[in-house]
Design an enzyme around this catalytic site. Structure first.
Site, PDB file in Angstrom:
ATOM      1  N   LYS A 248      -1.773  -2.913  -7.582  1.00  0.00           N
ATOM      2  CA  LYS A 248      -2.252  -1.777  -6.772  1.00  0.00           C
ATOM      3  C   LYS A 248      -1.603  -0.471  -7.227  1.00  0.00           C
ATOM      4  O   LYS A 248      -1.887   0.586  -6.686  1.00  0.00           O
ATOM      5  CB  LYS A 248      -1.948  -2.018  -5.294  1.00  0.00           C
ATOM      6  CG  LYS A 248      -2.705  -3.218  -4.707  1.00  0.00           C
ATOM      7  CD  LYS A 248      -2.352  -3.401  -3.257  1.00  0.00           C
ATOM      8  CE  LYS A 248      -2.756  -4.755  -2.701  1.00  0.00           C
ATOM      9  NZ  LYS A 248      -4.188  -4.961  -2.614  1.00  0.00           N
TER      10      LYS A 248
ATOM     11  N   CYS B  62      -8.853  -8.333   5.166  1.00  0.00           N
ATOM     12  CA  CYS B  62      -7.747  -9.261   5.431  1.00  0.00           C
ATOM     13  C   CYS B  62      -6.843  -8.718   6.536  1.00  0.00           C
ATOM     14  O   CYS B  62      -5.611  -8.836   6.469  1.00  0.00           O
ATOM     15  CB  CYS B  62      -6.921  -9.555   4.181  1.00  0.00           C
ATOM     16  SG  CYS B  62      -7.866 -10.275   2.851  1.00  0.00           S
TER      17      CYS B  62
ATOM     18  N   GLN C  43       0.821  -1.222   0.000  1.00  0.00           N
ATOM     19  CA  GLN C  43       0.000   0.000   0.000  1.00  0.00           C
ATOM     20  C   GLN C  43       0.848   1.262   0.000  1.00  0.00           C
ATOM     21  O   GLN C  43       0.311   2.363   0.109  1.00  0.00           O
ATOM     22  CB  GLN C  43      -0.938   0.019   1.219  1.00  0.00           C
ATOM     23  CG  GLN C  43      -1.924  -1.123   1.281  1.00  0.00           C
ATOM     24  CD  GLN C  43      -2.973  -1.081   0.159  1.00  0.00           C
ATOM     25  OE1 GLN C  43      -3.117  -0.095  -0.556  1.00  0.00           O
ATOM     26  NE2 GLN C  43      -3.702  -2.179  -0.003  1.00  0.00           N
TER      27      GLN C  43
END
Ligand code: C6P
Length: 419
Positions: A239, A377, A216
């Site tokens: 991502k 998650c 991230q």
């Protein structure tokens, strides 16, 4: 036409400029349930610009072949493009050497590779692995499996009520027993940016190695693995505007060289007899079988795209969106933010007094707004904040304040329905 960097560099990226930037992403003009799509699930996976789609089309139409195997022209083109992609990744994270970049299927596979290969070679009963309360399951479960197999112990850094890691407790956890610290750079569930540089220095003082889960972080922040002094740094392509099925394990060369291979097969060997085999050099020792060639090339195109936008510009714009969304959502009656760290990136998680996150997600979807709901998650993080799930909006460079407004209107609608 202005480049993405020029578009984003204008003060607060004007609506017109963003509209032009958004043209690079064909899917953003899609309608869902008859409404204009508002895509705010970028932490799950980002959308892909034409530049990435086009590069992969060219690969399949003009270069497709297996790599490292053929002497024919197409194989040489494919190999050059694939190895060029590795060099592009090296520059992107500022690794010292290109052989420190291993292609994997994604963050999950990269962490499992380290846990299985480095872990089984180096971790013994009585050793300790340190993780944090707010890790993604991908950065918890492989270490639990390693501890179960070796008799090592998993130690966990606590988190305060804002979702920030407690560094004093972390310091206390570190000891001569600590073999590895595995921490996320940015939390997918809360958006917290962890002070990984400082945490790596602390771990190194205790003699431990550090793996950073950057899944991230890389779409939002400038990452320099040498400046961080990370031992391993892992991330996924999908991502960060790249394709699915491709990811990266960065590891310091000396560590990768000392590690045994994980999977056996073609390309990872130097020689094979029926009695024994010897291994190829890094990174190929960890890339058994035909690699994901097209997606590696697509990832390089995604890096080009992100760099042309300017990661610093992206970071500034997403920060502005986050501040705007935080202010607007905080004003919704009965809404509570989960994760209010001082240093956050691109993620806003929340719950409503009146509605379960799944109901929130379903209702806002009817209005064209895509967010993620659930435990993301990260069940231990949910448990820490006493919620089974949250609703989560996550931003990318193409999101607009109008889209945040659409989200807020949809959430206000949920509040009206549930009272
Ligand atoms: N988080 C999310 O919606 P893979 O699936 O291997 O590409 O990435 C796993 C992963 C590891 N670490 C972090 C911090 C992550 O956010 C993710 C993926 C997605 O938050 C899907 S659960």
């Amino acid at each position: 036409m202005a480049s993405p960097a020029e578009l984003l560099a204008t003060p607060a990226a004007t609506a017109l400029d963003l509209a032009r930037l958004r043209d690079d992403f064909p899917i953003l003009s899609t309608k869902v349930h008859g409404r204009q799509l508002v895509y705010l699930d970028n932490a799950a996976t980002s959308q892909k610009p034409r530049q990435v789609l086009e590069r992969m089309r060219v690969y399949y139409e003009q270069e497709n072949s297996n790599v490292h195997r053929g002497v024919h022209e197409l194989s040489e083109r494919a190999t050059a493009a694939f190895e060029g992609a590795r060099s592009r990744v090296r520059a992107f994270v500022n690794a010292k050497e290109v052989r420190e970049i291993v292609f994997t299927r994604g963050t999950t596979e990269s962490i499992n590779l380290v846990a299985q290969s480095w872990g089984h070679a180096n971790v013994r009963a009585g050793d300790e692995i340190v993780i944090s309360t707010i890790e993604h399951h991908s950065n918890i479960v492989p270490w639990q499996m390693l501890c179960a197999a070796t008799g090592a112990t998993l130690r966990v850094i606590p988190v305060n009520d804002r979702g920030e890691l407690e560094l004093d407790a972390y310091r206390e956890l570190l000891s001569a027993k600590t073999k590895l610290v595995a921490i996320g750079h940015v939390s997918n569930a809360l958006g917290t940016i962890n002070p990984v540089r400082e945490m790596i220095a602390m771990a190194h003082s205790a003699g431990a190695l550090v793996l950073v889960d950057g899944a991230q972080a890389v779409p939002h922040l400038r990452v320099d693995v040498q400046a961080l002094d990370a031992d391993f740094y892992v991330f996924s392509g999908h991502k960060m505007y790249g394709p699915t099925g491709i990811g990266i394990l960065y590891g310091k060369a000396a560590l990768l060289e000392a590690m045994p291979p994980w999977m056996g097969g073609g390309d990872m060997i130097s020689s094979v007899t029926l009695e024994r085999s010897t291994w190829n050099v890094i990174p190929y020792k960890f890339e058994a079988g035909t690699p994901n060639i097209a997606d590696a090339i697509g990832l390089a195109a995604a890096i080009d795209y992100l760099e042309s936008a300017g990661i610093e510009n992206v970071e500034a714009w997403e920060h502005e969106l986050l501040a705007y969304a935080t202010a607007k959502l905080s004003a919704v009656p009965g809404l509570r933010l989960v994760g209010t760290a001082a240093n956050k990136a691109a993620v806003i998680s929340f719950v409503l007094d009146s509605a379960h996150p799944h109901d929130i997600g379903t209702i806002v979807d009817q209005e064209g707004v895509a967010i993620r709901t659930g435990h993301h998650c990260a069940q231990p993080a949910m448990n820490r904040f006493g919620v089974p799930a949250t609703a989560r909006a996550s931003f990318a460079l193409y999101n607009t304040k109008d889209e945040v407004d659409a989200l807020v209107r949809a959430i206000e609608h949920v509040v009206e329905i549930f009272g």
